[in-house]
Design a protein around this motif. Structure first.
Motif, PDB file in Angstrom:
ATOM      1  N   LEU A  43     -27.721  21.832 -34.982  1.00 31.66           N
ATOM      2  CA  LEU A  43     -27.274  22.722 -36.053  1.00 31.66           C
ATOM      3  C   LEU A  43     -27.456  24.192 -35.704  1.00 31.66           C
ATOM      4  CD1 LEU A  43     -28.903  20.782 -39.036  1.00 31.66           C
ATOM      5  CD2 LEU A  43     -26.497  20.741 -38.351  1.00 31.66           C
ATOM      6  N   LEU A  44     -28.140  24.469 -34.605  1.00 33.46           N
ATOM      7  CA  LEU A  44     -28.467  25.846 -34.247  1.00 33.46           C
ATOM      8  C   LEU A  44     -27.314  26.522 -33.513  1.00 33.46           C
ATOM      9  CD1 LEU A  44     -32.099  25.259 -32.922  1.00 33.46           C
ATOM     10  CD2 LEU A  44     -31.467  26.360 -35.076  1.00 33.46           C
ATOM     11  N   SER A  45     -27.261  27.838 -33.629  1.00 33.60           N
ATOM     12  CA  SER A  45     -26.343  28.623 -32.810  1.00 33.60           C
ATOM     13  C   SER A  45     -26.830  28.584 -31.368  1.00 33.60           C
ATOM     14  CB  SER A  45     -26.322  30.063 -33.299  1.00 33.60           C
ATOM     15  OG  SER A  45     -27.580  30.684 -33.045  1.00 33.60           O
ATOM     16  N   PRO A  46     -25.971  28.920 -30.408  1.00 31.09           N
ATOM     17  CA  PRO A  46     -26.436  28.908 -29.016  1.00 31.09           C
ATOM     18  C   PRO A  46     -27.670  29.773 -28.781  1.00 31.09           C
ATOM     19  CG  PRO A  46     -24.052  28.967 -29.058  1.00 31.09           C
ATOM     20  CD  PRO A  46     -24.502  29.104 -30.486  1.00 31.09           C
ATOM     21  N   GLY A  47     -27.722  30.954 -29.404  1.00 32.16           N
ATOM     22  CA  GLY A  47     -28.885  31.818 -29.213  1.00 32.16           C
ATOM     23  C   GLY A  47     -30.151  31.213 -29.754  1.00 32.16           C
ATOM     24  N   LEU A  48     -30.088  30.668 -30.956  1.00 31.62           N
ATOM     25  CA  LEU A  48     -31.270  30.049 -31.558  1.00 31.62           C
ATOM     26  C   LEU A  48     -31.637  28.762 -30.830  1.00 31.62           C
ATOM     27  CD1 LEU A  48     -30.631  30.564 -35.382  1.00 31.62           C
ATOM     28  CD2 LEU A  48     -32.133  31.883 -33.877  1.00 31.62           C
ATOM     29  N   PHE A  49     -30.635  28.039 -30.349  1.00 28.74           N
ATOM     30  CA  PHE A  49     -30.892  26.820 -29.587  1.00 28.74           C
ATOM     31  C   PHE A  49     -31.709  27.142 -28.338  1.00 28.74           C
ATOM     32  CE2 PHE A  49     -29.421  23.581 -26.453  1.00 28.74           C
ATOM     33  CZ  PHE A  49     -29.801  22.432 -27.135  1.00 28.74           C
ATOM     34  N   ARG A  50     -31.327  28.217 -27.660  1.00 23.64           N
ATOM     35  CA  ARG A  50     -32.056  28.625 -26.455  1.00 23.64           C
ATOM     36  C   ARG A  50     -33.467  29.103 -26.776  1.00 23.64           C
ATOM     37  NH1 ARG A  50     -26.763  30.317 -24.933  1.00 23.64           N
ATOM     38  NH2 ARG A  50     -27.021  32.355 -25.910  1.00 23.64           N
ATOM     39  N   GLU A  51     -33.673  29.596 -27.976  1.00 24.88           N
ATOM     40  CA  GLU A  51     -34.987  30.139 -28.338  1.00 24.88           C
ATOM     41  C   GLU A  51     -35.916  29.096 -28.939  1.00 24.88           C
ATOM     42  OE1 GLU A  51     -36.921  33.805 -31.021  1.00 24.88           O
ATOM     43  OE2 GLU A  51     -34.742  33.517 -30.914  1.00 24.88           O
ATOM     44  N   PHE A  52     -35.383  28.235 -29.800  1.00 24.45           N
ATOM     45  CA  PHE A  52     -36.245  27.366 -30.586  1.00 24.45           C
ATOM     46  C   PHE A  52     -36.189  25.878 -30.209  1.00 24.45           C
ATOM     47  CE2 PHE A  52     -35.564  31.047 -33.404  1.00 24.45           C
ATOM     48  CZ  PHE A  52     -36.886  31.390 -33.644  1.00 24.45           C
ATOM     49  N   SER A  53     -35.378  25.527 -29.241  1.00 21.40           N
ATOM     50  CA  SER A  53     -35.359  24.125 -28.826  1.00 21.40           C
ATOM     51  C   SER A  53     -35.525  23.982 -27.316  1.00 21.40           C
ATOM     52  CB  SER A  53     -34.057  23.445 -29.268  1.00 21.40           C
ATOM     53  OG  SER A  53     -34.037  22.088 -28.869  1.00 21.40           O
ATOM     54  N   VAL A  54     -34.684  24.631 -26.547  1.00 24.05           N
ATOM     55  CA  VAL A  54     -34.642  24.389 -25.105  1.00 24.05           C
ATOM     56  C   VAL A  54     -35.996  24.571 -24.408  1.00 24.05           C
ATOM     57  CG1 VAL A  54     -33.640  25.148 -22.911  1.00 24.05           C
ATOM     58  CG2 VAL A  54     -32.173  24.834 -24.910  1.00 24.05           C
ATOM     59  N   PRO A  55     -36.733  25.676 -24.638  1.00 24.46           N
ATOM     60  CA  PRO A  55     -37.990  25.841 -23.886  1.00 24.46           C
ATOM     61  C   PRO A  55     -39.002  24.729 -24.164  1.00 24.46           C
ATOM     62  CG  PRO A  55     -37.351  27.897 -24.960  1.00 24.46           C
ATOM     63  CD  PRO A  55     -36.470  26.825 -25.515  1.00 24.46           C
ATOM     64  N   TYR A  56     -39.017  24.245 -25.391  1.00 27.19           N
ATOM     65  CA  TYR A  56     -39.979  23.214 -25.772  1.00 27.19           C
ATOM     66  C   TYR A  56     -39.542  21.845 -25.231  1.00 27.19           C
ATOM     67  CZ  TYR A  56     -41.291  27.093 -28.720  1.00 27.19           C
ATOM     68  OH  TYR A  56     -41.657  28.352 -29.167  1.00 27.19           O
ATOM     69  N   VAL A  57     -38.241  21.593 -25.261  1.00 28.70           N
ATOM     70  CA  VAL A  57     -37.723  20.358 -24.668  1.00 28.70           C
ATOM     71  C   VAL A  57     -38.017  20.329 -23.172  1.00 28.70           C
ATOM     72  CG1 VAL A  57     -35.613  19.098 -24.096  1.00 28.70           C
ATOM     73  CG2 VAL A  57     -35.949  19.967 -26.409  1.00 28.70           C
ATOM     74  N   LYS A  58     -37.860  21.468 -22.506  1.00 27.03           N
ATOM     75  CA  LYS A  58     -38.133  21.531 -21.067  1.00 27.03           C
ATOM     76  C   LYS A  58     -39.588  21.189 -20.764  1.00 27.03           C
ATOM     77  CE  LYS A  58     -34.543  24.730 -19.487  1.00 27.03           C
ATOM     78  NZ  LYS A  58     -34.277  26.063 -18.875  1.00 27.03           N
ATOM     79  N   ARG A  59     -40.499  21.612 -21.613  1.00 29.89           N
ATOM     80  CA  ARG A  59     -41.915  21.292 -21.397  1.00 29.89           C
ATOM     81  C   ARG A  59     -42.157  19.789 -21.501  1.00 29.89           C
ATOM     82  NH1 ARG A  59     -44.867  25.514 -25.263  1.00 29.89           N
ATOM     83  NH2 ARG A  59     -46.463  23.883 -25.204  1.00 29.89           N
ATOM     84  N   ILE A  60     -41.480  19.144 -22.436  1.00 25.93           N
ATOM     85  CA  ILE A  60     -41.638  17.701 -22.582  1.00 25.93           C
ATOM     86  C   ILE A  60     -40.993  16.981 -21.395  1.00 25.93           C
ATOM     87  CG2 ILE A  60     -41.095  15.713 -24.042  1.00 25.93           C
ATOM     88  CD1 ILE A  60     -41.162  17.744 -26.427  1.00 25.93           C
ATOM     89  N   CYS A  61     -39.856  17.486 -20.937  1.00 26.83           N
ATOM     90  CA  CYS A  61     -39.235  16.910 -19.732  1.00 26.83           C
ATOM     91  C   CYS A  61     -40.185  17.000 -18.542  1.00 26.83           C
ATOM     92  CB  CYS A  61     -37.933  17.646 -19.411  1.00 26.83           C
ATOM     93  SG  CYS A  61     -36.562  17.313 -20.523  1.00 26.83           S
ATOM     94  N   GLN A  62     -40.852  18.137 -18.399  1.00 30.44           N
ATOM     95  CA  GLN A  62     -41.792  18.318 -17.297  1.00 30.44           C
ATOM     96  C   GLN A  62     -42.959  17.353 -17.417  1.00 30.44           C
ATOM     97  OE1 GLN A  62     -41.407  20.146 -14.619  1.00 30.44           O
ATOM     98  NE2 GLN A  62     -43.397  19.575 -13.754  1.00 30.44           N
ATOM     99  N   ALA A  63     -43.495  17.201 -18.634  1.00 27.20           N
ATOM    100  CA  ALA A  63     -44.608  16.271 -18.837  1.00 27.20           C
ATOM    101  C   ALA A  63     -44.183  14.842 -18.517  1.00 27.20           C
ATOM    102  CB  ALA A  63     -45.109  16.372 -20.270  1.00 27.20           C
ATOM    103  N   ALA A  64     -42.961  14.476 -18.928  1.00 23.02           N
ATOM    104  CA  ALA A  64     -42.468  13.129 -18.646  1.00 23.02           C
ATOM    105  C   ALA A  64     -42.322  12.920 -17.145  1.00 23.02           C
ATOM    106  CB  ALA A  64     -41.130  12.913 -19.349  1.00 23.02           C
ATOM    107  N   ARG A  65     -41.753  13.930 -16.475  1.00 21.31           N
ATOM    108  CA  ARG A  65     -41.561  13.800 -15.029  1.00 21.31           C
ATOM    109  C   ARG A  65     -42.896  13.666 -14.302  1.00 21.31           C
ATOM    110  NH1 ARG A  65     -37.194  17.418 -13.499  1.00 21.31           N
ATOM    111  NH2 ARG A  65     -36.019  15.551 -14.002  1.00 21.31           N
ATOM    112  N   GLU A  66     -43.863  14.473 -14.696  1.00 23.61           N
ATOM    113  CA  GLU A  66     -45.182  14.405 -14.065  1.00 23.61           C
ATOM    114  C   GLU A  66     -45.839  13.049 -14.300  1.00 23.61           C
ATOM    115  OE1 GLU A  66     -47.195  17.762 -15.672  1.00 23.61           O
ATOM    116  OE2 GLU A  66     -46.172  19.208 -14.368  1.00 23.61           O
ATOM    117  N   ALA A  67     -45.529  12.431 -15.443  1.00 27.63           N
ATOM    118  CA  ALA A  67     -46.094  11.108 -15.750  1.00 27.63           C
ATOM    119  C   ALA A  67     -45.336   9.977 -15.063  1.00 27.63           C
ATOM    120  CB  ALA A  67     -46.094  10.885 -17.261  1.00 27.63           C
ATOM    121  N   GLY A  68     -44.187  10.289 -14.466  1.00 29.73           N
ATOM    122  CA  GLY A  68     -43.381   9.257 -13.828  1.00 29.73           C
ATOM    123  C   GLY A  68     -42.412   8.569 -14.756  1.00 29.73           C
TER     124      GLY A  68
END
Length: 331
Positions: A194-219
Motif C-alpha cells: 500500500l506504500l508509495s515507492p518512497g515510503l516503501f524504500r524507507e519503511f519496509s525494504v531496509p527491515y526486510v533486508k535485515r531479515i533476509c540477511q538473518a535467514a541467509r546466515e542461518a542457512g
C-alpha cells in the motif's frame, strides 16, 4: 535447498507451489481454531496437504495474527476463517517506546515452531518452508493499518521504533525455525504494497533486508510474498535479496517476470478466492492454462496462488489446479 532453488529457476517441468495449507483441515477434520492453537494439528494439516497434492514444498500456515498476538494484540478466532487482529495496541510514542519484545516461543509462535519441527521430521521428499509475517505488516497490526500510513508522514519516529523492535523479533523467529528443521521461510509483507515507492524504500525494504540477511546466515531460503498492487514497486522488490518472490493476482504476472531477476524464483498468481475458492474445476483449469501459456516459458516461473488459499476451498478445485499444471507440461 541450493539444488532445489536451482531446479526451480531451470527450464523444464516444475511442481506448483500454491500458498496452500489451511484447506488441509477438510482432510484432518479439525477446525481452523483448533489447528492454529496446536502445533501437532498444524503438522497434521501440512502433512495431509503434502500427501494429497504434488507440491514443490511443504508450506507452514500463513496466519498473520501469530506474531502480533505474541506482542499482545487481541485476536478473533473462527472455526472456518483464519484468525485476525481486532485492535491496535499502540497509539502514542510512549507506548511504542514501552513495547516489550516477546521471546520467540511466546503465544502461538511456540506452536508454529512445534508444528514445523514435527512436519520436518516426517516429510523428507521436499523442502519444508515455514510461514511468518513481514516487518511493516506486523507493525501495521500493532499500530492499526490506517494509522500507520498517517504516522509514516506525521510521526515517522513512532513507526521506526516499532519496526526496529519487530524486525529484531522476526530475525530471531527465523533462526528458531531453522533450529526446528525448516529449510526456508515464506515471509508475507502485504501491507507494504500500500506504500508509495518512497515510503516503501524507507519503511519496509531496509527491515526486510535485515531479515533476509538473518535467514541467509542461518542457512534458510527466503521467499518474499506481497499480494498487493505492487507493479510500481517492482524495481525495489527486485533489490530485496530474497531467493524468490511471490505475487498476488492484482498484478500482471507476465510484466512482473520481465522486471524480476531471472536467476530467482518468481511465483504467482491464480486468484485464491475468485477462482480457487469460488470457481469450479473447469474455471480453475481455464485460469491455470491461460496463465501457464503466458508465463510458463519463463524458466524461473513457478505456478502458485496469488495469496493464501481459504480453508474451505473445494478440494476438487485444488486438484484441478495441479492437474492443469501437469497437463500444460505434458503438451
Amino acid at each position: 535447498m541450493e539444488k532445489w532453488m536451482r531446479d526451480m529457476v531451470s527450464p523444464g517441468e516444475k511442481r506448483p507451489l500454491p500458498v496452500l495449507s489451511f484447506p488441509g483441515i477438510q482432510i484432518t477434520g479439525n477446525t481452523v481454531e483448533e489447528t492454529v492453537r496446536s502445533g501437532r494439528l498444524q503438522a497434521e494439516c501440512m502433512e495431509a496437504i503434502a500427501d494429497r497434492f504434488d507440491m514443490a514444498a511443504v508450506l507452514g500456515l500463513m496466519d498473520l495474527s501469530v506474531e502480533a498476538e505474541a506482542f499482545g494484540s487481541p485476536v478473533r478466532y473462527s472455526s472456518q476463517e483464519v484468525p485476525t487482529v481486532t485492535a491496535a495496541i499502540i497509539q502514542e510514542e510512549e507506548e511504542a517506546d514501552a513495547l516489550q519484545v516477546p521471546p520467540v516461543g511466546a503465544g502461538r509462535t511456540g506452536e508454529c515452531l512445534a508444528g514445523i519441527r514435527q512436519v520436518a521430521g516426517q516429510v523428507k521428499d521436499r523442502p519444508v518452508l515455514a510461514g511468518m509475517i513481514g516487518p511493516y505488516s506486523l507493525a501495521g497490526r500493532l499500530l492499526d493499518m490506517t494509522e500507520i500510513m498517517i504516522l509514516c508522514y506525521e510521526e515517522p519516529e513512532i513507526v521506526e521504533t516499532v519496526l526496529e523492535k519487530v524486525t529484531g523479533f522476526l530475525c530471531d523467529y527465523a533462526r528458531a525455525f531453522k533450529e526446528a528443521g525448516a529449510d526456508g521461510i515464506v515471509m508475507a509483507e502485504p501491507a507494504a504494497g500500500l506504500l508509495s515507492p518512497g515510503l516503501f524504500r524507507e519503511f519496509s525494504v531496509p527491515y526486510v533486508k535485515r531479515i533476509c540477511q538473518a535467514a541467509r546466515e542461518a542457512g534458510l531460503a527466503l521467499i518474499y510474498h506481497n499480494c498487493g498492487m505492487v507493479e510500481p514497486l517492482l524495481g525495489d522488490i527486485a533489490d530485496i535479496p530474497a531467493d524468490g518472490y511471490s505475487f498476488g493476482n492484482a498484478v500482471d504476472m507476465a510484466r512482473v517476470l520481465k522486471e524480476m531477476p531471472g536467476d530467482r524464483i518468481v511465483m504467482g498468481n491464480i486468484d485464491p478466492v475468485g477462482v480457487l475458492r469460488s470457481g469450479t474445476p473447469e474455471t480453475v483449469e481455464k485460469a491455470v492454462t491461460e496463465l501457464m501459456e503466458r508465463c510458463g516459458r519463463y524458466p524461473n516461473f513457478l505456478l502458485s496462488s496469488g495469496c493464501d488459499i481459504p480453508p474451505v476451498t473445494p478440494l476438487a478445485n485444488l486438484q484441478a489446479f495441479f492437474d492443469s499444471a501437469q497437463a500444460f507440461y505434458g503438451k
